[in-house]
Write a protein that holds these residues in place. Structure first.
Motif, PDB file in Angstrom:
ATOM      1  N   ASP A 169       6.384  14.921  40.421  1.00  0.00           N
ATOM      2  CA  ASP A 169       6.590  13.798  40.588  1.00  0.00           C
ATOM      3  C   ASP A 169       8.103  12.831  40.196  1.00  0.00           C
ATOM      4  OD1 ASP A 169       6.308  12.662  38.068  1.00  0.00           O
ATOM      5  OD2 ASP A 169       4.048  13.057  38.322  1.00  0.00           O
ATOM      6  N   PRO A 170       8.156  11.640  40.704  1.00  0.00           N
ATOM      7  CA  PRO A 170       9.386  10.969  40.413  1.00  0.00           C
ATOM      8  C   PRO A 170       9.765  11.019  38.905  1.00  0.00           C
ATOM      9  CG  PRO A 170       8.549  10.013  42.081  1.00  0.00           C
ATOM     10  CD  PRO A 170       7.466  10.998  41.579  1.00  0.00           C
ATOM     11  N   PHE A 180       6.142   6.672  36.686  1.00  0.00           N
ATOM     12  CA  PHE A 180       5.053   7.472  36.766  1.00  0.00           C
ATOM     13  C   PHE A 180       4.586   7.729  35.250  1.00  0.00           C
ATOM     14  CE2 PHE A 180       6.174   7.444  40.934  1.00  0.00           C
ATOM     15  CZ  PHE A 180       5.013   7.949  41.658  1.00  0.00           C
ATOM     16  N   HIS A 181       4.352   8.759  34.728  1.00  0.00           N
ATOM     17  CA  HIS A 181       4.325   9.360  33.291  1.00  0.00           C
ATOM     18  C   HIS A 181       5.358   9.918  32.694  1.00  0.00           C
ATOM     19  CE1 HIS A 181      -0.558   8.780  33.528  1.00  0.00           C
ATOM     20  NE2 HIS A 181       0.219   7.658  33.852  1.00  0.00           N
ATOM     21  N   GLY A 182       6.617   9.451  32.940  1.00  0.00           N
ATOM     22  CA  GLY A 182       7.964  10.472  32.576  1.00  0.00           C
ATOM     23  C   GLY A 182       7.568  11.786  32.744  1.00  0.00           C
ATOM     24  N   ASP A 183       7.921  12.666  31.883  1.00  0.00           N
ATOM     25  CA  ASP A 183       7.710  14.014  32.163  1.00  0.00           C
ATOM     26  C   ASP A 183       6.341  14.718  32.159  1.00  0.00           C
ATOM     27  OD1 ASP A 183      10.706  14.175  32.008  1.00  0.00           O
ATOM     28  OD2 ASP A 183      10.789  15.024  29.918  1.00  0.00           O
ATOM     29  N   THR A 184       5.304  13.778  31.688  1.00  0.00           N
ATOM     30  CA  THR A 184       4.035  14.329  32.139  1.00  0.00           C
ATOM     31  C   THR A 184       3.485  14.244  33.618  1.00  0.00           C
ATOM     32  OG1 THR A 184       3.269  13.690  29.679  1.00  0.00           O
ATOM     33  CG2 THR A 184       1.714  13.850  31.166  1.00  0.00           C
ATOM     34  N   MET A 185       3.266  15.380  34.033  1.00  0.00           N
ATOM     35  CA  MET A 185       2.952  15.392  35.535  1.00  0.00           C
ATOM     36  C   MET A 185       1.613  14.307  35.784  1.00  0.00           C
ATOM     37  SD  MET A 185       1.795  18.328  38.253  1.00  0.00           S
ATOM     38  CE  MET A 185       3.281  19.266  38.028  1.00  0.00           C
ATOM     39  N   THR A 186       1.553  13.707  36.928  1.00  0.00           N
ATOM     40  CA  THR A 186       0.396  13.140  37.100  1.00  0.00           C
ATOM     41  C   THR A 186      -0.248  13.910  38.478  1.00  0.00           C
ATOM     42  OG1 THR A 186       1.386  11.734  38.960  1.00  0.00           O
ATOM     43  CG2 THR A 186       1.472  10.800  36.751  1.00  0.00           C
TER      44      THR A 186
END
Length: 551
Positions: A169-170, A180-186
């Motif tokens: 994600d972005p 979004f959640h930065g480097d943590t994938m949603t």
């Protein structure tokens, strides 16, 4: 009993006995829980044996595997969880799709080779599907997320078109922790979401651009996992609401397509811009996929240890029994994907866990369910089916503790929690870790979207607090650098490859460490009267609250 079946059971029994009685010097009893390395080793060697032919659903390997699991549960002394049966039927359709070469015409003209330049399949239950002269459109990350103010499909009509989208994600590598959640994938970053959203938008086809870092696996994994036969849960609409084609395209091919439309800068940075709008690629695609359809039933395997005082409240341990079966041979000529780590390890730990609970002096007050699910490798299908067809009421299910791909590299000093920050089960891990001098960490690879990649996710989706944890890279004996290198090597060379084999010199103490922590959490939950909750900001909190309101 037929002669070949008798031989099979004798082989497995011998394998378990031999392993348990020839590793006493290397398998030590732990003082942090009732499960020892030796308790797991016998089951692991049997489940990863060539005789199970890679444990793929719909094959002889499934029949052997589920019968073995049921026999072990019965031998341990557990009751069948589905009335009088250890099996839960999971109706599936197997679609073996054979794509033609993909023809590109227009600004970029090329003939793309299946397996090298792209992989493609279809969920539509038809003898064949065809996309002809479908305009290609670059739709950025392919995300529609109102809560983040993000819509890659804004003002875009994709009916009849094929969208090209980016994996993850972005927020990934954006340097912005609030995007979004930065480097943590949603979940918006998962390939499953990309397919779902493209279908909702009415696209004819969807191609995800493969990049190893944001995907968290190399092209070889895509080629192995997304080509050939695929299993899906049977649907009333025959999956006709899905795109005709779902697939991946190599990064090299994607760069050529984007360059033809004037996009020469980094594609991820380009799609991350606030002013991003979908870009027609001035190229059409044509492809057909011929299908072989097979309807059959796979099986979850479930056993229960009834609680002594509150038997109508349940703690569910899960591990998927399936792997990839027989496929392309590697350089050594091995074509059996035994999946020793993924996930004979978790299934072996599940059996060892069941035995430990059954033999415990203090019987659990709540019921403990041991659920080994099918078709995880095909998209978490067995656990998805259980979530929509639970054997026990979801609002009476206290929590789910999942075991998948446990470490073969020994104990660690750190315990990463996948998707840390979700629910109260993490607090139990914290307490045990503090007692044992361990560090609890967030997922070391949060961009991989681990919380959406194993069976606990399907419990979370229906509101049940779910936990997935592992030993971490900070190896007790060799240190963090060594542990990180071992994990990276497995991911690059052995994950979803025939080389994921059991060997007698494997250090199982990390598997035992994980199993004992999860055992202790389950034992504590079994003695309590309260239910763990989702954290305030969890996207699953509302689902649970609604479920519990109707308790």
């Amino acid at each position: 009993m037929k002669r070949n079946a008798l031989i099979f059971w004798l082989m497995l029994t011998a394998a378990v006995w031999f392993s348990c009685n020839n590793n006493k010097k290397t398998d030590s009893q732990t003082d942090t829980g009732p499960i020892a390395d030796n308790d797991i080793r016998g089951y692991l060697s049997a489940l990863a044996d060539d005789s199970l032919t890679g444990r793929k659903p719909f094959t002889e390997g499934e029949t052997k595997t589920i019968n073995y699991l049921a026999a072990q549960f019965k031998q341990i002394g557990l009751e069948p969880a589905n009335n009088s049966s250890y099996f839960q039927d999971v109706p599936l359709v197997e679609i073996t799709g054979t794509p033609t070469a993909m023809q590109l015409n227009g600004k970029t003209s090329a003939t793309l080779k299946p397996g090298t330049d792209f992989v493609a399949s279809t969920r539509q239950e038809l003898s064949s599907v065809e996309i002809k002269n479908s305009p290609l459109v670059f739709a950025g990350y392919g995300v529609v997320a109102p809560e983040y103010g993000w819509n890659d499909y804004k003002g875009l009509d994709v009916k009849g078109k094929t969208v090209v989208v980016l994996v993850n994600d972005p927020g990934f590598k954006s340097g912005n922790r609030t995007l979004f959640h930065g480097d943590t994938m949603t979940y918006y970053g998962r390939w499953t979401y990309k397919y779902e959203e493209a279908a909702r938008q009415g696209a004819a086809g969807v191609l995800i651009v493969h990049q190893s870092e944001p995907a968290s696996y190399p092209w070889s994994v895509v080629n192995t996992s997304f080509s050939g036969s695929k299993l899906y849960l049977q649907q009333d609409d025959k999956h006709l609401s899905r795109c005709k084609m779902e697939g991946w395209v190599s990064e090299e091919t994607a760069k050529k397509l984007l360059a033809g439309a004037g996009i020469t800068e980094d594609m991820r940075a380009y799609a991350r811009k606030k002013e991003f709008k979908a870009v027609p690629l001035k190229t059409t695609t044509t492809i057909s996929i011929v299908n072989k359809l097979k309807y059959s039933t796979s099986h979850n395997v479930a056993a229960v240890l009834k609680g002594s005082t509150r038997p109508d409240e349940y703690i569910i341990y899960t591990a998927h029994w399936d792997h990839l079966g027989i496929g392309q041979p590697d350089a050594k000529g091995d074509s059996i994907y035994n999946g020793a780590v993924d996930n004979a390890s978790g299934t072996a730990a599940l059996l060892a866990m069941a035995k430990a609970f059954k033999n415990a002096k203090e019987k659990p007050q709540r019921s403990i369910v041991f659920l080994s699910v099918t078709a995880e490798e095909q998209g978490l299908l067995g656990s998805e089916y259980y979530g929509s067809h639970p054997l026990f009421p979801l609002n009476k299910t206290v929590g789910n503790l999942n075991m998948d791909a446990l470490s073969p590299d020994g104990e660690s000093k750190d315990i990463p929690i996948t998707g840390r920050g979700q629910n109260d089960l993490e607090d139990y891990v914290e307490a045990i870790a503090k007692e044992q001098g361990l560090t609890v960490e967030a997922d070391p690879n949060p961009w991989a979207g681990g919380y959406y990649r194993s069976d606990h996710f399907n419990f979370a989706k229906v509101g049940v607090p779910a936990l997935d944890m592992h030993t971490g890279p900070d190896n007790k004996e060799h240190g963090r650098e060594w542990g990180t290198k071992q994990a990276d090597t497995f991911n690059a060379e052995h994950y979803h490859q025939p080389s994921d084999n059991y060997t007698r010199d494997m250090d199982l103490s990390g598997m035992t460490q994980t199993a004992n922590i999860l055992y202790r959490i389950g034992a504590k939950l079994a003695g309590e009267t309260t239910f763990p909750q989702w954290k305030k900001n969890s996207e699953f909190r509302a689902i649970r609250e609604k479920s519990m309101a109707g308790k």
